[in-house]
Design an enzyme around this catalytic site. Structure first.
Site, PDB file in Angstrom:
ATOM      1  CB  CYS A 113     -11.879  -1.531  -6.935  1.00  0.00           C
ATOM      2  SG  CYS A 113     -11.668   0.071  -7.765  1.00  0.00           S
ATOM      3  CG  HIS A 199      -9.115  -3.753  -9.858  1.00  0.00           C
ATOM      4  ND1 HIS A 199     -10.417  -4.197  -9.915  1.00  0.00           N
ATOM      5  CD2 HIS A 199      -9.164  -2.402  -9.917  1.00  0.00           C
ATOM      6  CE1 HIS A 199     -11.227  -3.148 -10.033  1.00  0.00           C
ATOM      7  NE2 HIS A 199     -10.497  -2.047 -10.031  1.00  0.00           N
ATOM      8  CD  GLU A 201     -10.367  -7.717  -9.849  1.00  0.00           C
ATOM      9  OE1 GLU A 201     -11.156  -6.825 -10.206  1.00  0.00           O
ATOM     10  OE2 GLU A 201      -9.624  -7.605  -8.845  1.00  0.00           O
TER      11      GLU A 201
END
Length: 252
Positions: A113, A199, A201
């Site tokens: 990002c 993202h 994560e």
């Protein structure tokens, strides 16, 4: 490269308190994801969680806190609520550090990002606010042929939380994917870098916390929030993307 891998996570933001309480800071979240991905590859003779040595560096509140490149094998730049195109001192230092990583040929770069955008900026292309608006929650992006090879999938679903973009692919990188809102979803250069705009994560709880907070702050109106929140818990390919990061590190 061969493991063990010393991975420095540059934390370009601190998660919201509810996220920190449940999951830790971004360095902790990425460490958990990468180790999960390593074990999920099912190749303990090639790579496993124990082969990853993750260090965490707060580059916002400790502007001079950066790893010595001799002490790491890879640098991962996290996402952030900040603007990658701003000229705040800590952002300029991060861009300068990224340029130094790009100028050598051993330590590899991973961008997520904001980190994806910082790498684009360090490589000399425009980053800024998109006129197509936000991408939020779990959404697919289409893969190029190279993207299908790198991610080992036909399409990728990933958590999104951005309206800033890299406007074009820098010279010397291979495009990996695009979406209707963002044509530069992921990029790759063998032995140098791999990035994604989304993202990997994030999980559903992290996404819900951010959506709720930004809705309450008025950043997201009701229509945008309602559209995004229904996809917060959708299935996504975060682990598969992290495995692509690890395969990138394993490349000769």
């Amino acid at each position: 490269m061969k493991p063990p891998f010393r991975i420095a996570v540059l934390e370009a933001d601190t998660p919201l308190p509810d996220v920190v309480e449940q999951f830790g800071r971004y360095g902790d979240i990425f460490e958990r994801l990468l180790k999960t991905a390593a074990d999920a590859m099912g190749q303990p003779d090639v790579i496993s969680a124990r082969d990853l040595q993750v260090s965490k560096w707060d580059v916002v509140d400790n502007e001079d806190s950066y790893p010595d490149l001799d002490d790491v094998d890879a640098v991962l730049i996290s996402g952030s609520k900040h603007n990658s195109f701003d000229d705040k001192p800590w952002i300029l230092k991060l861009v300068d550090f990224t340029e130094r990583v790009l100028a050598q040929d051993r330590v590899r770069l991973i961008g997520v990002c904001f980190g994806h955008q910082i790498i684009g900026r360090a490589m000399g292309v425009k980053v800024g606010r998109s006129d197509k608006g936000w991408e939020l929650a779990v959404l697919p992006f289409a893969l190029t042929d190279k993207g299908k090879e790198i991610f080992q999938k036909e399409t990728v679903n990933i958590h999104q939380m951005h309206r800033d973009i890299v406007f074009e692919y820098p010279p010397g990188v291979e495009p990996l994917g695009q979406s209707p809102v963002c044509s530069t979803q992921a990029m790759y250069a063998k032995g140098r870098l791999i990035t994604v705009q989304g993202h990997p994560e994030f999980n559903d709880r992290i996404m819900e916390v951010i959506l709720n907070a930004r809705h309450e702050q008025g950043v997201f109106d009701d229509a945008l929030y309602n559209d995004a929140i229904k996809r917060a818990a959708s299935s996504h390919d975060g682990v598969a993307i992290a495995q692509a990061f690890l395969r990138f590190l394993l490349e000769d």
